[in-house]
Write a protein that holds these residues in place. Sequence first.
Motif, PDB file in Angstrom:
ATOM      1  N   THR A  25       0.823  -1.208   0.000  1.00 60.96           N
ATOM      2  CA  THR A  25       0.000   0.000   0.000  1.00 60.96           C
ATOM      3  C   THR A  25       0.854   1.254   0.000  1.00 60.96           C
ATOM      4  O   THR A  25       2.000   1.258   0.456  1.00 60.96           O
ATOM      5  CB  THR A  25      -0.932   0.040   1.226  1.00 60.96           C
ATOM      6  N   ARG A  26       0.279   2.310  -0.506  1.00 61.69           N
ATOM      7  CA  ARG A  26       0.923   3.619  -0.446  1.00 61.69           C
ATOM      8  C   ARG A  26       0.483   4.375   0.816  1.00 61.69           C
ATOM      9  O   ARG A  26       1.222   5.192   1.338  1.00 61.69           O
ATOM     10  CB  ARG A  26       0.578   4.440  -1.682  1.00 61.69           C
ATOM     11  N   ASP A  27      -0.725   4.093   1.281  1.00 62.33           N
ATOM     12  CA  ASP A  27      -1.271   4.765   2.459  1.00 62.33           C
ATOM     13  C   ASP A  27      -1.029   3.928   3.708  1.00 62.33           C
ATOM     14  O   ASP A  27      -1.205   2.716   3.685  1.00 62.33           O
ATOM     15  CB  ASP A  27      -2.773   4.980   2.302  1.00 62.33           C
ATOM     16  N   LEU A  50       3.663  -2.339  -5.971  1.00 61.66           N
ATOM     17  CA  LEU A  50       2.957  -1.263  -5.294  1.00 61.66           C
ATOM     18  C   LEU A  50       1.512  -1.191  -5.756  1.00 61.66           C
ATOM     19  O   LEU A  50       1.193  -1.517  -6.893  1.00 61.66           O
ATOM     20  CB  LEU A  50       3.616   0.087  -5.597  1.00 61.66           C
ATOM     21  N   SER A  92      -0.146   0.304  -9.306  1.00 68.50           N
ATOM     22  CA  SER A  92       1.005   0.281 -10.200  1.00 68.50           C
ATOM     23  C   SER A  92       0.783  -0.826 -11.210  1.00 68.50           C
ATOM     24  O   SER A  92       0.453  -1.945 -10.869  1.00 68.50           O
ATOM     25  CB  SER A  92       2.281   0.015  -9.396  1.00 68.50           C
TER      26      SER A  92
END
Length: 70
Positions: A8-10, A61, A64
Amino acid sequence: MQSQLRRTRDGRWMGGVCAGIAKQYGWDVNLVRLVFVLVSLLGTLGIGVLVYLVMWAMIPLEDSSATPRW
C-alpha cells in the motif's frame, strides 16, 4: 476473482508490506506489524528481516501496472 496482494501507499511505515497484508485480509495493520516484529526478533533469529526485504522486492505497489521486481 480474488485481488492480488499489493504493497500500500497509504499507512505504510517502510515498504508497505505489512500494510498490504493487513489490507488484503482485513486485519489490523498494527497487529500484523507486531506479529512480524515478534517473529523476526524472537522466533527465527532475524530471518524475518530477510523475508520482509524479499517481499518488498517482489510485491508490486498498489495502483502500479508494473510487474514485480524479481
